[in-house]
Design a protein around this motif. Sequence first.
Motif, PDB file in Angstrom:
ATOM      1  N   LEU A 150      -9.903  60.725 -35.159  1.00  0.00           N
ATOM      2  CA  LEU A 150      -8.521  60.418 -34.765  1.00  0.00           C
ATOM      3  C   LEU A 150      -7.737  61.724 -34.795  1.00  0.00           C
ATOM      4  O   LEU A 150      -7.095  62.055 -35.790  1.00  0.00           O
ATOM      5  CB  LEU A 150      -7.896  59.383 -35.712  1.00  0.00           C
ATOM      6  CG  LEU A 150      -6.443  58.997 -35.442  1.00  0.00           C
ATOM      7  CD1 LEU A 150      -6.295  58.324 -34.084  1.00  0.00           C
ATOM      8  CD2 LEU A 150      -5.922  58.078 -36.546  1.00  0.00           C
ATOM      9  N   THR A 151      -7.857  62.468 -33.731  1.00  0.00           N
ATOM     10  CA  THR A 151      -7.251  63.799 -33.641  1.00  0.00           C
ATOM     11  C   THR A 151      -6.048  63.722 -32.714  1.00  0.00           C
ATOM     12  O   THR A 151      -6.180  63.326 -31.546  1.00  0.00           O
ATOM     13  CB  THR A 151      -8.266  64.838 -33.118  1.00  0.00           C
ATOM     14  OG1 THR A 151      -9.432  64.791 -33.943  1.00  0.00           O
ATOM     15  CG2 THR A 151      -7.672  66.227 -33.137  1.00  0.00           C
ATOM     16  N   THR A 152      -4.900  64.079 -33.226  1.00  0.00           N
ATOM     17  CA  THR A 152      -3.660  63.971 -32.445  1.00  0.00           C
ATOM     18  C   THR A 152      -2.803  65.220 -32.647  1.00  0.00           C
ATOM     19  O   THR A 152      -3.032  66.016 -33.561  1.00  0.00           O
ATOM     20  CB  THR A 152      -2.820  62.747 -32.870  1.00  0.00           C
ATOM     21  OG1 THR A 152      -2.479  62.877 -34.257  1.00  0.00           O
ATOM     22  CG2 THR A 152      -3.561  61.444 -32.640  1.00  0.00           C
ATOM     23  N   ILE A 153      -1.802  65.363 -31.807  1.00  0.00           N
ATOM     24  CA  ILE A 153      -0.770  66.377 -31.980  1.00  0.00           C
ATOM     25  C   ILE A 153       0.356  65.765 -32.801  1.00  0.00           C
ATOM     26  O   ILE A 153       0.834  64.663 -32.501  1.00  0.00           O
ATOM     27  CB  ILE A 153      -0.214  66.849 -30.618  1.00  0.00           C
ATOM     28  CG1 ILE A 153      -1.340  67.352 -29.708  1.00  0.00           C
ATOM     29  CG2 ILE A 153       0.858  67.916 -30.828  1.00  0.00           C
ATOM     30  CD1 ILE A 153      -2.015  68.603 -30.181  1.00  0.00           C
ATOM     31  N   GLN A 154       0.776  66.465 -33.833  1.00  0.00           N
ATOM     32  CA  GLN A 154       1.888  65.990 -34.651  1.00  0.00           C
ATOM     33  C   GLN A 154       2.853  67.141 -34.930  1.00  0.00           C
ATOM     34  O   GLN A 154       2.554  68.307 -34.644  1.00  0.00           O
ATOM     35  CB  GLN A 154       1.390  65.387 -35.979  1.00  0.00           C
ATOM     36  CG  GLN A 154       0.499  64.164 -35.818  1.00  0.00           C
ATOM     37  CD  GLN A 154       1.215  62.955 -35.211  1.00  0.00           C
ATOM     38  OE1 GLN A 154       2.444  62.877 -35.226  1.00  0.00           O
ATOM     39  NE2 GLN A 154       0.450  62.015 -34.680  1.00  0.00           N
ATOM     40  N   ASP A 155       3.985  66.802 -35.502  1.00  0.00           N
ATOM     41  CA  ASP A 155       4.933  67.814 -35.977  1.00  0.00           C
ATOM     42  C   ASP A 155       5.692  67.214 -37.151  1.00  0.00           C
ATOM     43  O   ASP A 155       5.182  66.314 -37.829  1.00  0.00           O
ATOM     44  CB  ASP A 155       5.851  68.309 -34.849  1.00  0.00           C
ATOM     45  CG  ASP A 155       6.798  67.239 -34.326  1.00  0.00           C
ATOM     46  OD1 ASP A 155       6.789  66.096 -34.865  1.00  0.00           O
ATOM     47  OD2 ASP A 155       7.578  67.525 -33.406  1.00  0.00           O
ATOM     48  N   ALA A 156       6.922  67.663 -37.383  1.00  0.00           N
ATOM     49  CA  ALA A 156       7.691  67.143 -38.514  1.00  0.00           C
ATOM     50  C   ALA A 156       8.251  65.745 -38.250  1.00  0.00           C
ATOM     51  O   ALA A 156       8.874  65.146 -39.136  1.00  0.00           O
ATOM     52  CB  ALA A 156       8.825  68.104 -38.853  1.00  0.00           C
ATOM     53  N   GLY A 157       8.048  65.209 -37.053  1.00  0.00           N
ATOM     54  CA  GLY A 157       8.476  63.847 -36.751  1.00  0.00           C
ATOM     55  C   GLY A 157       9.850  63.805 -36.112  1.00  0.00           C
ATOM     56  O   GLY A 157      10.591  64.786 -36.076  1.00  0.00           O
ATOM     57  N   ARG A 158      10.195  62.628 -35.570  1.00  0.00           N
ATOM     58  CA  ARG A 158      11.500  62.420 -34.932  1.00  0.00           C
ATOM     59  C   ARG A 158      12.376  61.594 -35.863  1.00  0.00           C
ATOM     60  O   ARG A 158      11.904  60.614 -36.454  1.00  0.00           O
ATOM     61  CB  ARG A 158      11.349  61.781 -33.549  1.00  0.00           C
ATOM     62  CG  ARG A 158      10.428  60.595 -33.476  1.00  0.00           C
ATOM     63  CD  ARG A 158      10.281  60.082 -32.045  1.00  0.00           C
ATOM     64  NE  ARG A 158       9.602  61.002 -31.160  1.00  0.00           N
ATOM     65  CZ  ARG A 158       8.277  61.096 -31.041  1.00  0.00           C
ATOM     66  NH1 ARG A 158       7.482  60.299 -31.765  1.00  0.00           N
ATOM     67  NH2 ARG A 158       7.708  61.952 -30.230  1.00  0.00           N
ATOM     68  N   GLN A 159      13.621  61.981 -35.969  1.00  0.00           N
ATOM     69  CA  GLN A 159      14.512  61.371 -36.938  1.00  0.00           C
ATOM     70  C   GLN A 159      15.670  60.646 -36.247  1.00  0.00           C
ATOM     71  O   GLN A 159      16.053  60.963 -35.120  1.00  0.00           O
ATOM     72  CB  GLN A 159      15.086  62.436 -37.881  1.00  0.00           C
ATOM     73  CG  GLN A 159      14.035  63.326 -38.532  1.00  0.00           C
ATOM     74  CD  GLN A 159      13.050  62.549 -39.399  1.00  0.00           C
ATOM     75  OE1 GLN A 159      13.428  61.554 -40.043  1.00  0.00           O
ATOM     76  NE2 GLN A 159      11.795  62.980 -39.425  1.00  0.00           N
ATOM     77  N   GLY A 160      16.246  59.676 -36.969  1.00  0.00           N
ATOM     78  CA  GLY A 160      17.472  59.019 -36.521  1.00  0.00           C
ATOM     79  C   GLY A 160      17.295  58.011 -35.411  1.00  0.00           C
ATOM     80  O   GLY A 160      18.268  57.687 -34.721  1.00  0.00           O
ATOM     81  N   LEU A 161      16.086  57.482 -35.223  1.00  0.00           N
ATOM     82  CA  LEU A 161      15.854  56.567 -34.112  1.00  0.00           C
ATOM     83  C   LEU A 161      15.444  55.174 -34.578  1.00  0.00           C
ATOM     84  O   LEU A 161      15.021  54.356 -33.763  1.00  0.00           O
ATOM     85  CB  LEU A 161      14.771  57.142 -33.189  1.00  0.00           C
ATOM     86  CG  LEU A 161      15.141  58.473 -32.514  1.00  0.00           C
ATOM     87  CD1 LEU A 161      13.939  59.068 -31.817  1.00  0.00           C
ATOM     88  CD2 LEU A 161      16.281  58.267 -31.519  1.00  0.00           C
ATOM     89  N   ALA A 162      15.561  54.897 -35.873  1.00  0.00           N
ATOM     90  CA  ALA A 162      15.166  53.586 -36.394  1.00  0.00           C
ATOM     91  C   ALA A 162      15.973  52.473 -35.736  1.00  0.00           C
ATOM     92  O   ALA A 162      15.465  51.357 -35.546  1.00  0.00           O
ATOM     93  CB  ALA A 162      15.352  53.553 -37.907  1.00  0.00           C
ATOM     94  N   TYR A 163      17.236  52.748 -35.380  1.00  0.00           N
ATOM     95  CA  TYR A 163      18.079  51.725 -34.727  1.00  0.00           C
ATOM     96  C   TYR A 163      17.426  51.233 -33.437  1.00  0.00           C
ATOM     97  O   TYR A 163      17.602  50.082 -33.039  1.00  0.00           O
ATOM     98  CB  TYR A 163      19.452  52.322 -34.438  1.00  0.00           C
ATOM     99  CG  TYR A 163      20.407  51.384 -33.745  1.00  0.00           C
ATOM    100  CD1 TYR A 163      21.128  50.435 -34.471  1.00  0.00           C
ATOM    101  CD2 TYR A 163      20.585  51.446 -32.365  1.00  0.00           C
ATOM    102  CE1 TYR A 163      21.993  49.570 -33.836  1.00  0.00           C
ATOM    103  CE2 TYR A 163      21.454  50.583 -31.726  1.00  0.00           C
ATOM    104  CZ  TYR A 163      22.165  49.643 -32.457  1.00  0.00           C
ATOM    105  OH  TYR A 163      23.022  48.785 -31.821  1.00  0.00           O
ATOM    106  N   TYR A 164      16.649  52.130 -32.800  1.00  0.00           N
ATOM    107  CA  TYR A 164      15.985  51.763 -31.542  1.00  0.00           C
ATOM    108  C   TYR A 164      14.530  51.350 -31.789  1.00  0.00           C
ATOM    109  O   TYR A 164      13.727  51.309 -30.848  1.00  0.00           O
ATOM    110  CB  TYR A 164      16.029  52.946 -30.575  1.00  0.00           C
ATOM    111  CG  TYR A 164      17.430  53.420 -30.300  1.00  0.00           C
ATOM    112  CD1 TYR A 164      18.269  52.725 -29.429  1.00  0.00           C
ATOM    113  CD2 TYR A 164      17.944  54.545 -30.937  1.00  0.00           C
ATOM    114  CE1 TYR A 164      19.570  53.149 -29.187  1.00  0.00           C
ATOM    115  CE2 TYR A 164      19.246  54.978 -30.705  1.00  0.00           C
ATOM    116  CZ  TYR A 164      20.048  54.275 -29.836  1.00  0.00           C
ATOM    117  OH  TYR A 164      21.337  54.693 -29.609  1.00  0.00           O
ATOM    118  N   ALA A 165      14.190  51.074 -33.044  1.00  0.00           N
ATOM    119  CA  ALA A 165      12.844  50.624 -33.429  1.00  0.00           C
ATOM    120  C   ALA A 165      11.790  51.680 -33.156  1.00  0.00           C
ATOM    121  O   ALA A 165      10.629  51.364 -32.864  1.00  0.00           O
ATOM    122  CB  ALA A 165      12.486  49.320 -32.716  1.00  0.00           C
TER     123      ALA A 165
END
Length: 276
Positions: A12-27
């Motif tokens: 399970l090899t993927t591209i990642q980073d520090a993640g996206r923030q502030g979008l929980a309101y949009y699920a």
Amino acid sequence: MPSFEIIKPGLLTTIQDAGRQGLAYYAIPPSGAMDSNAARIALLLLNQAGDAPLIECTSVAPTIKFHDATKIAISGADFQWTLNDAPVVVHTVISVQPGDTLSGKMATNGLRGYLAINGTLLVDKVYNSYATYLNAGIGGYKGRVLKKGDIIEWESSKEEGYPVNTIPLLPGPEFRWLSAAAQHQLQDITYTIGSDSNRMGLRLRGERLESTSYQLEHSLPVLPGFVQLPPSGLPLILLQDGQVSGGYPRIAYLRERYLAVLNQIPLGGEVRFRLT
């Protein structure tokens, strides 16, 4: 454009980073590296930004063939990595050449590992993040796990090829106060770290820079990394214990990650700058 090719994709090899923030309101979940500490270590070793994209490996390592030379760093679980069948030391910077093949086995003391490249992976940035979110098929490489035959390009770091101790600078608010000659001099001079430097500031020794003024009308905020120009005409770089305001022109500044590099140069050592 430099690139590498996935020969075997791993589990399970993927591209990642520090993640996206502030979008929980949009699920939309943050996604990002599952072991953020290990990911940061790999990026730090290459002096990359903390939100830069990198490869996350899970349980079984991929096999990757490099088509171009670069530097890499590997962190996280021990996948028994080899480069052209020679064991690789993790948690250090590794030089790879065109045709080199990086491979590994099953993780032995953890589950996830990270591979960072000295450059910016040219992958999909969605909602301000390169992280692959598999359920929605967004981010990373086409929103999916890496597969055999995938070719991923990267843009080489602007600092690639710079001589040792060359620090990138950005023009400061009063950069235009420097004469045209001084603006070029700032990049052409090899400065020496003065013996009177301390935790407040780093004093440089070299040629004097000409400026229309060496004093601001009022003191203004400054931060560690700001390059001031006092009446001596010799740049002064504010460090971690520096004052919070100052009256000298702020001719340039350097990013935090390069401040760390600068702080490792001993007194009497040499340093050069590149405006970016």
